[in-house]
Enzyme design. Structure first.
Site, short mmCIF file in Angstrom:
data_model
loop_
_atom_site.label_atom_id
_atom_site.label_comp_id
_atom_site.label_asym_id
_atom_site.label_seq_id
_atom_site.Cartn_x
_atom_site.Cartn_y
_atom_site.Cartn_z
N CYS A 1 0.79 -1.19 -0.10
CA CYS A 1 -0.05 -0.11 0.14
C CYS A 1 1.01 1.45 0.25
O CYS A 1 1.57 1.43 1.10
CB CYS A 1 -0.79 -0.18 1.27
SG CYS A 1 -1.78 1.47 1.70
N CYS B 1 0.15 3.79 3.01
CA CYS B 1 0.67 3.14 4.12
C CYS B 1 2.14 3.45 4.24
O CYS B 1 2.68 3.75 5.33
CB CYS B 1 0.47 1.51 3.88
SG CYS B 1 -1.48 1.12 4.27
#
Length: 133
Positions: free
Chosen positions: A30, A33
Site C-alpha cells: 500500500c 501506508c
C-alpha cells in the site's frame, strides 16, 4: 517508544491496557501506508507514554475483518480499552498530532457513562458476549 507488531495473539493484552493505544492498519503493498509509516514512527518516538502498534492486514486478516477494515491505512485510537476513533486515510503529521491531543483530552468518565447508558437502553452494538474480534 518504538512501534510494536500487533497480532491476534497479543491484541487484547495491548488494547485492554490503561492509557492510549494508537494502531496503524497497513500492508506492505500500500503506497499511502508507506507514506504514513514514517509519520507514525516519528510520533511513536515523540510520545513515549502512548503505545503505538502496527497491524499488518495481510498477516492479520482476522483482526482486519473483525474491525471491518476496508481501506488502508486506517488509524485507530483506543483509550483505557475503549475504541474512541477509527478513520481510514494517511494522516499528515499535524493531523496525527491533533488526534493525539484530542484523545488525551477526552473525558473518559463521560464516555463510560454514555456507553453504560446505551447498554441500559439497548442501543449498544457489538457481540452479545462483549468479546472483541
Amino acid at each position: 517508544m518504538a512501534t510494536i507488531a500487533v497480532t491476534e495473539s497479543n491484541f487484547n493484552e495491548i488494547a485492554d491496557q490503561q492509557g492510549i493505544v494508537l494502531l496503524d492498519f497497513w500492508a506492505s503493498w500500500c503506497g499511502p501506508c508507506r507514506t504514513f509509516g514514517p509519520i507514525f514512527e516519528k510520533a511513536s518516538a515523540k510520545h513515549d507514554d502512548i503505545t503505538f502498534g502496527k497491524i499488518d492486514t495481510e498477516a492479520e486478516r482476522g483482526l482486519a475483518a473483525g474491525f471491518e477494515i476496508t481501506s488502508i491505512p486506517t488509524v485507530m485510537a483506543i483509550r483505557d480499552g475503549i475504541v474512541v476513533f477509527a478513520q481510514p486515510g494517511a494522516l499528515p503529521e499535524p493531523a496525527l498530532e491533533d488526534l493525539i491531543r484530542q484523545v488525551r483530552a477526552l473525558d473518559m468518565d463521560a464516555i463510560r457513562k454514555e456507553i453504560s447508558d446505551d447498554i441500559d437502553a439497548g442501543r449498544a452494538a457489538g457481540p452479545e458476549d462483549g468479546s472483541r474480534p
